[in-house]
Motif scaffolding. Structure first.
Motif, mmCIF file in Angstrom:
data_model
loop_
_atom_site.group_PDB
_atom_site.id
_atom_site.type_symbol
_atom_site.label_atom_id
_atom_site.label_comp_id
_atom_site.label_asym_id
_atom_site.label_seq_id
_atom_site.Cartn_x
_atom_site.Cartn_y
_atom_site.Cartn_z
ATOM 1 N N UNK A 1 0.823 -1.221 0.000
ATOM 2 C CA UNK A 1 0.000 0.000 0.000
ATOM 3 C C UNK A 1 0.859 1.275 0.000
ATOM 4 N N UNK A 2 1.944 1.293 0.798
ATOM 5 C CA UNK A 2 2.800 2.479 0.854
ATOM 6 C C UNK A 2 3.557 2.692 -0.455
ATOM 7 N N UNK A 3 4.075 1.592 -1.027
ATOM 8 C CA UNK A 3 4.824 1.700 -2.285
ATOM 9 C C UNK A 3 3.903 2.211 -3.395
ATOM 10 N N UNK B 1 3.061 9.954 -8.652
ATOM 11 C CA UNK B 1 3.852 10.359 -9.814
ATOM 12 C C UNK B 1 3.380 9.706 -11.111
ATOM 13 N N UNK B 2 2.794 8.523 -10.995
ATOM 14 C CA UNK B 2 2.349 7.770 -12.182
ATOM 15 C C UNK B 2 0.912 7.281 -11.962
ATOM 16 N N UNK B 3 -0.054 8.207 -12.056
ATOM 17 C CA UNK B 3 -1.437 7.854 -11.696
ATOM 18 C C UNK B 3 -2.142 6.898 -12.659
ATOM 19 N N UNK B 4 -1.606 6.702 -13.852
ATOM 20 C CA UNK B 4 -2.332 5.909 -14.852
ATOM 21 C C UNK B 4 -1.874 4.459 -14.948
ATOM 22 N N UNK B 5 -1.146 3.986 -13.961
ATOM 23 C CA UNK B 5 -0.677 2.594 -13.980
ATOM 24 C C UNK B 5 -1.679 1.720 -13.235
ATOM 25 N N UNK B 6 -1.998 0.581 -13.821
ATOM 26 C CA UNK B 6 -2.862 -0.395 -13.151
ATOM 27 C C UNK B 6 -2.005 -1.517 -12.579
ATOM 28 N N UNK B 7 -2.544 -2.210 -11.598
ATOM 29 C CA UNK B 7 -1.790 -3.256 -10.898
ATOM 30 C C UNK B 7 -2.579 -4.547 -10.873
ATOM 31 N N UNK B 8 -1.857 -5.633 -10.940
ATOM 32 C CA UNK B 8 -2.463 -6.947 -10.702
ATOM 33 C C UNK B 8 -1.578 -7.623 -9.653
ATOM 34 N N UNK B 9 -2.167 -7.927 -8.498
ATOM 35 C CA UNK B 9 -1.419 -8.589 -7.428
ATOM 36 C C UNK B 9 -1.829 -10.052 -7.382
ATOM 37 N N UNK B 10 -0.841 -10.931 -7.447
ATOM 38 C CA UNK B 10 -1.104 -12.364 -7.302
ATOM 39 C C UNK B 10 -0.506 -12.806 -5.978
ATOM 40 N N UNK B 11 -1.356 -13.338 -5.098
ATOM 41 C CA UNK B 11 -0.869 -13.816 -3.808
ATOM 42 C C UNK B 11 -0.532 -15.291 -3.881
ATOM 43 N N UNK B 12 0.657 -15.628 -3.407
ATOM 44 C CA UNK B 12 1.059 -17.022 -3.431
ATOM 45 C C UNK B 12 2.150 -17.294 -2.416
ATOM 46 N N UNK B 13 2.682 -18.507 -2.453
ATOM 47 C CA UNK B 13 3.828 -18.825 -1.600
ATOM 48 C C UNK B 13 5.096 -18.607 -2.414
ATOM 49 N N UNK B 14 6.253 -18.762 -1.771
ATOM 50 C CA UNK B 14 7.519 -18.461 -2.448
ATOM 51 C C UNK B 14 7.692 -19.277 -3.731
ATOM 52 N N UNK B 15 7.355 -20.555 -3.669
ATOM 53 C CA UNK B 15 7.536 -21.437 -4.834
ATOM 54 C C UNK B 15 6.655 -20.983 -5.995
ATOM 55 N N UNK B 16 5.383 -20.671 -5.695
ATOM 56 C CA UNK B 16 4.464 -20.207 -6.743
ATOM 57 C C UNK B 16 4.965 -18.905 -7.363
ATOM 58 N N UNK C 1 4.396 -14.725 -15.838
ATOM 59 C CA UNK C 1 3.019 -14.450 -15.374
ATOM 60 C C UNK C 1 2.971 -13.146 -14.572
ATOM 61 N N UNK C 2 4.082 -12.830 -13.858
ATOM 62 C CA UNK C 2 4.207 -11.550 -13.154
ATOM 63 C C UNK C 2 5.485 -10.868 -13.635
ATOM 64 N N UNK C 3 5.518 -9.546 -13.513
ATOM 65 C CA UNK C 3 6.705 -8.775 -13.904
ATOM 66 C C UNK C 3 7.807 -8.879 -12.852
ATOM 67 N N UNK C 4 7.392 -8.951 -11.605
ATOM 68 C CA UNK C 4 8.345 -9.050 -10.501
ATOM 69 C C UNK C 4 7.617 -9.687 -9.321
ATOM 70 N N UNK C 5 8.381 -10.127 -8.341
ATOM 71 C CA UNK C 5 7.741 -10.772 -7.200
ATOM 72 C C UNK C 5 8.553 -10.604 -5.935
ATOM 73 N N UNK C 6 7.851 -10.476 -4.827
ATOM 74 C CA UNK C 6 8.495 -10.445 -3.514
ATOM 75 C C UNK C 6 8.707 -11.881 -3.075
ATOM 76 N N UNK C 7 9.919 -12.184 -2.607
ATOM 77 C CA UNK C 7 10.292 -13.553 -2.279
ATOM 78 C C UNK C 7 11.191 -13.605 -1.057
ATOM 79 N N UNK D 1 10.547 -0.743 -14.162
ATOM 80 C CA UNK D 1 11.807 -0.098 -13.763
ATOM 81 C C UNK D 1 11.537 1.085 -12.829
ATOM 82 N N UNK D 2 10.527 1.881 -13.158
ATOM 83 C CA UNK D 2 10.171 3.024 -12.305
ATOM 84 C C UNK D 2 9.638 2.532 -10.948
ATOM 85 N N UNK D 3 8.834 1.474 -10.978
ATOM 86 C CA UNK D 3 8.265 0.915 -9.752
ATOM 87 C C UNK D 3 9.376 0.532 -8.768
ATOM 88 N N UNK D 4 10.466 -0.047 -9.294
ATOM 89 C CA UNK D 4 11.588 -0.468 -8.448
ATOM 90 C C UNK D 4 12.170 0.710 -7.671
#
Length: 196
Positions: free
Chosen positions: A15-17, A24-39, A48-54, A185-188
């Motif tokens: 939420x904070x990110x 700064x970039x109001x026109x970006x849409x997001x898709x969040x996929x919740x899973x475990x580390x392996x998924x 399937x995703x551009x990047x992932x928290x692991x 890249x900007x999201x990072x």
């Protein structure tokens, strides 16, 4: 931007990110996929995703950004005999029914048991952090959860550090920064906004 994530990051960091990024970039849409580390690893590998928290380390072919070291804490009902201890003794993990947070192959809690040579009485296994907190509050057992998920919780539970400290390393992974979209890249660049 398609992001693979697990619940504590989705609840406490994203939420904070996203809020800072959207200013700064109001026109970006997001898709969040919740899973475990392996998924999440599979989703990154498949595109399937551009990047992932692991949890780090992850696959050697991914590019990663280390974000935080997250303590793993023992959670107890408030009336537990060890609720006032300074550090929770590892051997005491075997004294109560244990509620195990686990799904998928990368299991940091089981790693602690192996490392410390203990074999708790696992009575319940789930992937839902909140179900575990509720059951601990009800006196059904004890558990170990990451500190990040224990922020702003409504449950009447006590969190204690283990006498043998345990952590998970959290990072963000992607297949290749060079070929990532400009939006990714900007999201990072907004990852430092995860904590307020």
């Amino acid at each position: 931007i398609r992001i693979g994530t697990f619940s504590s990051v989705a609840t406490h960091w994203l939420p904070n990110i996203i809020k800072s990024f959207q200013k700064d970039y109001p026109n970006i849409d997001y898709e969040l996929l919740l899973g475990d580390y392996t998924e999440i690893e599979e989703w990154i590998a498949e595109g399937r995703v551009d990047c992932g928290f692991l949890r780090l380390p992850t696959r050697p072919d991914f590019e990663t950004v280390f974000l935080a070291q997250d303590r793993l804490l023992v959670i107890l009902p408030q009336n537990h005999p060890l609720a006032d201890c300074e550090k929770f003794p590892v051997t005491a993990l075997c004294n109560d029914p244990f509620l195990l947070l686990e799904k998928g192959a990368k299991a940091e809690i089981s790693d602690i048991f192996t490392r410390c040579g203990v074999c708790p009485k696992v009575h319940f296994t789930t992937w839902d952090d909140y179900a575990i907190m509720s059951m601990v509050e009800s006196g059904l057992g004890i558990s170990i959860l990451p500190e990040l998920i224990l922020k702003r919780i409504p449950y009447k539970i006590v969190a204690k550090e283990l006498e043998v400290p345990a952590y998970r390393q959290i990072g963000l992974a992607l297949r290749d920064k060079k070929t990532a979209s400009l939006a990714v890249k900007r999201f990072l660049e907004y990852l430092p906004f995860r904590t307020t």
